[in-house]
Write a protein that holds these residues in place. Structure first.
Motif, mmCIF file in Angstrom:
data_model
loop_
_atom_site.group_PDB
_atom_site.id
_atom_site.type_symbol
_atom_site.label_atom_id
_atom_site.label_comp_id
_atom_site.label_asym_id
_atom_site.label_seq_id
_atom_site.Cartn_x
_atom_site.Cartn_y
_atom_site.Cartn_z
ATOM 1 N N ASP A 100 0.864 -1.181 0.000
ATOM 2 C CA ASP A 100 0.000 0.000 0.000
ATOM 3 C C ASP A 100 0.896 1.225 0.000
ATOM 4 O OD1 ASP A 100 -1.636 2.149 0.676
ATOM 5 O OD2 ASP A 100 -2.978 0.890 1.880
ATOM 6 N N ARG A 101 0.721 2.124 -0.982
ATOM 7 C CA ARG A 101 1.629 3.257 -1.125
ATOM 8 C C ARG A 101 1.160 4.510 -0.390
ATOM 9 N NH1 ARG A 101 5.596 3.007 -4.917
ATOM 10 N NH2 ARG A 101 5.709 1.073 -6.096
ATOM 11 N N SER A 102 0.196 4.395 0.476
ATOM 12 C CA SER A 102 -0.244 5.561 1.236
ATOM 13 C C SER A 102 0.860 5.982 2.195
ATOM 14 C CB SER A 102 -1.512 5.229 2.024
ATOM 15 O OG SER A 102 -1.232 4.308 3.054
ATOM 16 N N PRO A 103 0.930 7.276 2.568
ATOM 17 C CA PRO A 103 1.973 7.744 3.499
ATOM 18 C C PRO A 103 1.995 6.958 4.797
ATOM 19 C CG PRO A 103 0.871 9.607 2.487
ATOM 20 C CD PRO A 103 0.095 8.377 2.063
ATOM 21 N N GLU A 104 0.807 6.628 5.293
ATOM 22 C CA GLU A 104 0.750 5.877 6.554
ATOM 23 C C GLU A 104 1.409 4.520 6.413
ATOM 24 O OE1 GLU A 104 -2.514 4.032 9.717
ATOM 25 O OE2 GLU A 104 -3.188 5.166 7.963
ATOM 26 N N ASN A 105 1.151 3.827 5.312
ATOM 27 C CA ASN A 105 1.731 2.501 5.151
ATOM 28 C C ASN A 105 3.200 2.558 4.774
ATOM 29 O OD1 ASN A 105 -0.145 -0.026 5.388
ATOM 30 N ND2 ASN A 105 -1.434 1.625 4.617
ATOM 31 N N LYS A 106 3.630 3.621 4.098
ATOM 32 C CA LYS A 106 5.069 3.772 3.858
ATOM 33 C C LYS A 106 5.809 3.852 5.185
ATOM 34 C CE LYS A 106 4.842 6.173 -0.602
ATOM 35 N NZ LYS A 106 5.097 7.456 -1.301
ATOM 36 N N SER A 107 5.239 4.618 6.114
ATOM 37 C CA SER A 107 5.855 4.746 7.438
ATOM 38 C C SER A 107 5.863 3.420 8.178
ATOM 39 C CB SER A 107 5.098 5.799 8.248
ATOM 40 O OG SER A 107 5.627 5.900 9.553
ATOM 41 N N LYS A 108 4.742 2.708 8.112
ATOM 42 C CA LYS A 108 4.665 1.405 8.771
ATOM 43 C C LYS A 108 5.689 0.439 8.204
ATOM 44 C CE LYS A 108 -0.246 1.333 10.076
ATOM 45 N NZ LYS A 108 -1.548 0.647 9.839
ATOM 46 N N ASN A 109 5.792 0.413 6.868
ATOM 47 C CA ASN A 109 6.693 -0.539 6.237
ATOM 48 C C ASN A 109 8.160 -0.227 6.510
ATOM 49 O OD1 ASN A 109 4.685 -2.189 5.062
ATOM 50 N ND2 ASN A 109 4.436 -0.746 3.383
ATOM 51 N N SER A 110 8.505 1.058 6.564
ATOM 52 C CA SER A 110 9.882 1.406 6.881
ATOM 53 C C SER A 110 10.213 1.017 8.321
ATOM 54 C CB SER A 110 10.119 2.903 6.668
ATOM 55 O OG SER A 110 9.331 3.679 7.545
ATOM 56 N N THR A 111 9.241 1.194 9.219
ATOM 57 C CA THR A 111 9.437 0.798 10.617
ATOM 58 C C THR A 111 9.621 -0.707 10.730
ATOM 59 O OG1 THR A 111 8.133 2.661 11.452
ATOM 60 C CG2 THR A 111 8.399 0.777 12.911
ATOM 61 N N MET A 112 8.761 -1.461 10.055
ATOM 62 C CA MET A 112 8.855 -2.920 10.124
ATOM 63 C C MET A 112 10.132 -3.432 9.483
ATOM 64 S SD MET A 112 6.450 -4.139 11.894
ATOM 65 C CE MET A 112 6.782 -5.854 11.484
ATOM 66 N N SER A 113 10.539 -2.810 8.381
ATOM 67 C CA SER A 113 11.781 -3.226 7.720
ATOM 68 C C SER A 113 12.978 -3.038 8.645
ATOM 69 C CB SER A 113 11.995 -2.421 6.432
ATOM 70 O OG SER A 113 10.991 -2.695 5.500
ATOM 71 N N ALA A 114 13.018 -1.899 9.343
ATOM 72 C CA ALA A 114 14.117 -1.643 10.273
ATOM 73 C C ALA A 114 14.108 -2.658 11.405
ATOM 74 C CB ALA A 114 14.002 -0.224 10.834
ATOM 75 N N ALA A 115 12.921 -2.935 11.944
ATOM 76 C CA ALA A 115 12.813 -3.870 13.069
ATOM 77 C C ALA A 115 13.188 -5.284 12.662
ATOM 78 C CB ALA A 115 11.386 -3.839 13.629
ATOM 79 N N VAL A 116 12.648 -5.741 11.546
ATOM 80 C CA VAL A 116 12.906 -7.112 11.092
ATOM 81 C C VAL A 116 14.375 -7.304 10.749
ATOM 82 C CG1 VAL A 116 12.474 -8.720 9.192
ATOM 83 C CG2 VAL A 116 10.557 -7.629 10.360
ATOM 84 N N ASP A 117 14.966 -6.315 10.072
ATOM 85 C CA ASP A 117 16.384 -6.458 9.728
ATOM 86 C C ASP A 117 17.251 -6.514 10.978
ATOM 87 O OD1 ASP A 117 18.487 -6.263 7.432
ATOM 88 O OD2 ASP A 117 19.176 -4.882 8.985
ATOM 89 N N TYR A 118 16.914 -5.697 11.962
ATOM 90 C CA TYR A 118 17.695 -5.697 13.204
ATOM 91 C C TYR A 118 17.578 -7.044 13.907
ATOM 92 C CZ TYR A 118 19.822 -4.046 17.513
ATOM 93 O OH TYR A 118 20.662 -3.893 18.587
ATOM 94 N N ILE A 119 16.387 -7.609 13.955
ATOM 95 C CA ILE A 119 16.199 -8.918 14.596
ATOM 96 C C ILE A 119 17.003 -9.984 13.869
ATOM 97 C CG2 ILE A 119 14.515 -10.755 15.031
ATOM 98 C CD1 ILE A 119 12.445 -8.484 15.492
ATOM 99 N N ARG A 120 16.974 -9.951 12.556
ATOM 100 C CA ARG A 120 17.676 -10.971 11.768
ATOM 101 C C ARG A 120 19.193 -10.895 11.928
ATOM 102 N NH1 ARG A 120 14.626 -11.352 5.913
ATOM 103 N NH2 ARG A 120 12.677 -12.255 6.667
ATOM 104 N N THR A 121 19.710 -9.713 12.202
ATOM 105 C CA THR A 121 21.159 -9.571 12.340
ATOM 106 C C THR A 121 21.624 -9.568 13.793
ATOM 107 O OG1 THR A 121 20.938 -7.162 12.168
ATOM 108 C CG2 THR A 121 21.456 -8.368 10.149
ATOM 109 N N HIS A 122 20.688 -9.506 14.741
ATOM 110 C CA HIS A 122 21.053 -9.463 16.158
ATOM 111 C C HIS A 122 20.319 -10.515 16.988
ATOM 112 C CE1 HIS A 122 22.292 -5.470 14.723
ATOM 113 N NE2 HIS A 122 23.087 -5.403 15.768
#
Length: 273
Positions: free
Chosen positions: A160-182
């Motif tokens: 979903d390209r809405s501003p709200e979902n862009k923010s959600k997806n960037s947050t989730m991407s940061a969280a998931v990547d951090y979990i996978r590497t830590h």
């Protein structure tokens, strides 16, 4: 260039680590050495190194006490590698709680130390780049998380390209990547939410909304996936596997492994997949 400090009360070990590895090839400079815990803490306060190699038993303060002080005072985000002559669960458990990147038993080879530090720097670089990118480019178009094959297949983010979902997806991407590497560290909702730049409560709700899984379940599932890879290699005992993927209790690891793998860790090791 990244900065490294080395703390060990044994001079031959301290200087050996400093001189036997070509740190410049890793993009590191040895910014200082310390022969006791108080010296090490003061060095960290002054230099704020990216990586610290720390002996457990030192005069004045133990290595673990130094790390605890750094975490408590929020002096820096230094990645700590522990060296110890003691193979005691209590030390390992405390080190994991303090988010130590690895716990190596003496004697260990320069190659072993170099490999751990190299991997630590790779993780730090990835985390730093991603965190900065997600915070600075939250309004830009982003690609969504691509899960590993057969891993969380039922948990896709909505495109979903809405501003709200862009923010959600960037947050989730940061969280998931951090979990996978830590995942091997003492992860908590507070730590990951700070990396993602949101509150713990909001991140917890995002995991439920976007991935249909709790934060704890996601971390555990990631750790079980990593544990399977170690078992497939066949070189570690179950207890060692548990601690290497971030569990502080072998008993809890066994329960979690069976929950997600459908078989016990021992059965999985013996081919019952």
């Amino acid at each position: 260039m990244y900065r490294l400090i080395i703390a060990d009360d044994e001079e031959n070990i301290r200087l050996g680590i400093r001189d036997c590895i070509c740190w410049e090839n890793l993009g590191l400079e040895v910014a200082g050495t310390a022969s006791n815990g108080k010296e090490a803490l003061e060095l960290i306060r002054q230099i704020k190194p990216d990586v610290a190699i720390m002996d457990v038993n030192m005069p004045d303060m133990t290595g673990l006490e130094v790390i605890d002080a750094v975490r408590e005072e929020r002096i820096s985000d230094t990645s700590f590698l522990i060296l110890s002559g003691y193979d005691q669960f209590s030390y390992v458990q405390q080190a994991l709680k303090l988010r130590v990147v690895d716990y190596l038993l003496k004697p260990c080879s320069p190659t072993e130390i170099q490999n751990v530090v190299s991997e630590t720097l790779r993780r730090r670089a990835n985390t730093r780049v991603l965190t900065n990118f997600f915070r600075e480019q939250s309004d830009s178009d982003m690609e969504f998380i691509q899960m590993e094959p057969n891993f969380l297949d039922d948990a896709d983010l909505v495109n979903d390209r809405s501003p709200e979902n862009k923010s959600k997806n960037s947050t989730m991407s940061a969280a998931v990547d951090y979990i996978r590497t830590h995942y091997a560290e003492a992860l908590s909702l507070d730590v990951v939410s700070e990396v993602a730049g949101v509150s713990p409560a909001y991140l917890s709700s995002l995991f439920r909304q976007e991935l249909d899984i709790s934060f704890v379940d996601y971390v555990n599932k990631t750790r079980v996936q990593a544990a399977k890879k170690l078992m497939d290699a066949g070189s570690c005992r179950n207890a060692d596997v548990a601690y290497r993927v971030g569990f502080t209790s072998e008993k809890y690891f066994s329960r979690v492994f069976k929950k997600y793998a459908g078989v016990t860790a021992s059965d999985y090791r013996h081919g019952q997949r």
